[in-house]
Design an enzyme around this catalytic site. Sequence first.
Site, mmCIF file in Angstrom:
data_model
loop_
_atom_site.group_PDB
_atom_site.id
_atom_site.type_symbol
_atom_site.label_atom_id
_atom_site.label_comp_id
_atom_site.label_asym_id
_atom_site.label_seq_id
_atom_site.Cartn_x
_atom_site.Cartn_y
_atom_site.Cartn_z
ATOM 1 N N ARG A 113 0.676 -1.383 0.120
ATOM 2 C CA ARG A 113 0.276 -0.742 0.055
ATOM 3 C C ARG A 113 0.832 1.909 -0.341
ATOM 4 N NH1 ARG A 113 -5.550 -1.354 3.494
ATOM 5 N NH2 ARG A 113 -5.951 -3.326 2.204
ATOM 6 N N ASP B 35 -15.176 10.299 8.407
ATOM 7 C CA ASP B 35 -14.112 9.868 8.561
ATOM 8 C C ASP B 35 -13.336 9.699 8.420
ATOM 9 O OD1 ASP B 35 -14.444 6.193 6.899
ATOM 10 O OD2 ASP B 35 -12.414 7.007 6.998
HETATM 11 C C1 SAM Z 1 -14.569 -0.851 7.063
HETATM 12 S S1 SAM Z 1 -15.019 0.562 6.847
HETATM 13 C C2 SAM Z 1 -16.213 0.009 7.364
HETATM 14 C C3 SAM Z 1 -17.426 1.074 6.425
HETATM 15 C C4 SAM Z 1 -18.266 1.196 7.253
HETATM 16 N N1 SAM Z 1 -18.776 1.402 8.421
HETATM 17 C C5 SAM Z 1 -19.377 -0.480 6.294
HETATM 18 O O1 SAM Z 1 -19.120 -1.096 8.039
HETATM 19 O O2 SAM Z 1 -19.629 -0.550 5.954
HETATM 20 C C6 SAM Z 1 -13.383 1.506 8.495
HETATM 21 C C7 SAM Z 1 -14.283 2.583 8.067
HETATM 22 O O3 SAM Z 1 -13.215 3.256 9.303
HETATM 23 C C8 SAM Z 1 -12.436 4.516 8.911
HETATM 24 N N2 SAM Z 1 -11.319 4.464 9.990
HETATM 25 C C9 SAM Z 1 -10.005 3.404 10.913
HETATM 26 N N3 SAM Z 1 -9.568 4.018 11.401
HETATM 27 C C10 SAM Z 1 -10.713 5.310 11.950
HETATM 28 C C11 SAM Z 1 -10.534 6.837 12.542
HETATM 29 N N4 SAM Z 1 -8.988 6.288 13.863
HETATM 30 N N5 SAM Z 1 -11.234 6.958 13.125
HETATM 31 C C12 SAM Z 1 -12.342 7.452 12.057
HETATM 32 N N6 SAM Z 1 -12.678 6.151 10.781
HETATM 33 C C13 SAM Z 1 -11.438 5.632 10.628
HETATM 34 C C14 SAM Z 1 -11.540 3.932 7.259
HETATM 35 O O4 SAM Z 1 -10.953 4.747 6.689
HETATM 36 C C15 SAM Z 1 -12.859 3.052 6.792
HETATM 37 O O5 SAM Z 1 -13.294 3.934 6.230
#
Ligand code: SAM
Length: 289
Positions: free
Chosen positions: A52, A154
Amino acid sequence: MGGVLSTASDKESIFARDLHFSDEDFRIIRELLYDKTGIALSAVKNHMAYARLAKHVRRLGVANFADYLALLRSEDGAHEWEHFINALTTNLTSFFREQHHFDILHQHALQHADRGEAYRVWSSASSTGEEPYSIAMTLDPAVRSGNYHILASDIDTNVLKKAAGGVYALDRIAKLSDQQLKQYFLRGRGQNEGMVKIKSGLMRNMEFRQINLVDRSWPQLGMFDVIFCRNVLIYFDKPTQAGILEHFAQYLKPHGLLLLGHSENIQHITDTFSPCGKTAYRLASGKTP
Ligand SMILES: C[S@@+](CC[C@H](N)C(=O)[O-])C[C@H]1O[C@@H](n2cnc3c(N)ncnc32)[C@H](O)[C@@H]1O
């Protein structure tokens, strides 16, 4: 959720490594990512981290990962953090993922919306937007007055841009009904063939913001009827999860709901919330803000 190697390009990195990437480099990446985002990257994700970041390291013209990490931590590298974080988040999502939460939301909105003040929902890890737009498609028919507001946030600025654009490939919307497609999407023509765009009416009550869930102080957000925090707690260790959950409690109205992902069981982490449905929680009695 990705496994050890999440994507095809993650896998390629095993076979074609042209940049030196030591165990120490990987240790530093894990440490920096944890400090900035709370994400506890598993020790077996070495190949994923390389895949990545490698393209960007090459584009910068630095010789190897050690030099890249030195740049990242220097004053000159302040602007590099955004790319570093965006590259290492995992953004898997889909429209109406875990349908039962949208059924719960629909019922909750029928009961609590249209009572004067706006009905407010926070999609706190909104990724590329499928989750907050699914929330909007649920609230649109449920909240007669249209008096609702959705905050989509996000940490990853790339996915927020994609979400705010509201443009998706046709295969992403396969699960939606004909009625939803007709009502909420425009079909692309010409060079936009194969794409759809969310209609502006559905975006009207939405706001997109970068918010880091592990920050100690969030901006002024107001109180919410429902908080979606799905499929992100799994990336954090237990103390980080507990801190975020305590923080959420301060932003939930007394009748509010917290909706988590299917594998995010918080009962052994906090007594601030009690279960009230399949991966749905409310504030435990005596815990209202
Ligand atoms: C697997 S996706 C889940 C998306 C959606 N909530 C779902 O369940 O389909 C996880 C998301 O969490 C975000 N994320 C990770 N660490 C984070 C943080 N510290 N604060 C806010 N968002 C975060 C990532 O960028 C990613 O877009």
